[in-house]
Write a protein that holds these residues in place. Sequence first.
Motif, PDB file in Angstrom:
ATOM      1  N   ASP A  99       0.854  -1.177   0.000  1.00  0.00           N
ATOM      2  CA  ASP A  99       0.000   0.000   0.000  1.00  0.00           C
ATOM      3  C   ASP A  99       0.898   1.238   0.000  1.00  0.00           C
ATOM      4  N   VAL A 100       0.489   2.285  -0.701  1.00  0.00           N
ATOM      5  CA  VAL A 100       1.332   3.484  -0.777  1.00  0.00           C
ATOM      6  C   VAL A 100       1.182   4.359   0.461  1.00  0.00           C
ATOM      7  N   MET A 101      -0.065   4.607   0.872  1.00  0.00           N
ATOM      8  CA  MET A 101      -0.293   5.469   2.037  1.00  0.00           C
ATOM      9  C   MET A 101      -0.248   4.620   3.294  1.00  0.00           C
ATOM     10  N   LEU A 102       0.864   4.751   4.030  1.00  0.00           N
ATOM     11  CA  LEU A 102       1.042   3.935   5.224  1.00  0.00           C
ATOM     12  C   LEU A 102       1.521   4.805   6.373  1.00  0.00           C
ATOM     13  N   PRO A 103       1.150   4.454   7.594  1.00  0.00           N
ATOM     14  CA  PRO A 103       1.775   5.144   8.726  1.00  0.00           C
ATOM     15  C   PRO A 103       3.208   4.618   8.900  1.00  0.00           C
ATOM     16  N   GLY A 104       3.997   5.302   9.679  1.00  0.00           N
ATOM     17  CA  GLY A 104       5.403   4.893   9.842  1.00  0.00           C
ATOM     18  C   GLY A 104       6.184   5.427   8.664  1.00  0.00           C
TER      19      GLY A 104
END
Length: 232
Positions: free
Chosen positions: A54-59
Motif C-alpha cells: 500500500d502506498v499510504m502507510l503510517p510509519g
Amino acid sequence: MTKTSILIVEDEEKILRLLELELVYEGYEAGKANDGLKGFELYQSRKWDLILLDVMLPGISGIELLRRIRAQDAHTPVILLTAKSSVEDKVSGLDLGANDYITKPFQIEELLARIRAALRLKPAIQQPLEVKPSLQLADLTVNEKTRIVTRGENQIELTPREFDLLIYLLKNKNQVLNREQIIENVWGYDYYGDTNVVDVYIRYIRKKVDLPDFAPLIHTVRGVGYVLRAGK
Ligand code: CA
C-alpha cells in the motif's frame, strides 16, 4: 514444494484481512504488516516471492519502503496498491522499481491475475545478489547485506534507524556532517521533526559502538556536527 509467499503491507485492517484470506485460499502463504516499519522488518526477516504494498502507510510510506527494498533487492516483484487519484505515486513507484500497481478499490480477481503475472515475470534463475564487502573503520565492521555489526570480537545490536545512521557516517567517514545532512540522508527529506533527534541517536549508537575498552570513533565537532573517524 514450498508455497509461494506473499508479504502484504497495508494499514486498512479490512483490506489486510481480506487479502490474507483470499491469498491463503488461493494457496499462497501470506504475511502481513499494518505499517511501513513493520513491513520493512518482516521483509528483512525472510525471503518473500512477492510484495503487495500500500502506498499510504503510517510509519514510513509505501514509496519509501519500496526505495529501501529496491536498495537491497532488485528482483522480488512488488505490486503497489494506490488510491485512485494519486498519479504521482504511481509514477514514482514505477520509477523506483515497482513491477505493477493496482488502484483501489479493486476486484480481487484482477489483483490475483496481476499477482500471477508478476510471479511469471520473475526471472527463472535468480542472479545471486552481488556480495558487497563489509564497510570498515579501524576495528568496526558493518556488513550492509547481513546487517551484522562488530567491534573487535563484540557483535553490536542496532535498531534499523541506528543502523542507517551508522552506515551513513561510515560511508562518509572522516567528513564532518552537520545535523541537516544527517537528517536528510538518514530520516529522509520528508522528515519535519526536530534536528535534536540526531543528537539523541548519536548518543544511542555511541553507547553501543564506542565500547569502554575501545578508542572512540564517533566524534562531536562543536558547533558543526559529527564525524566518524579513527584517532582524534
Ligand atoms: Ca493506506
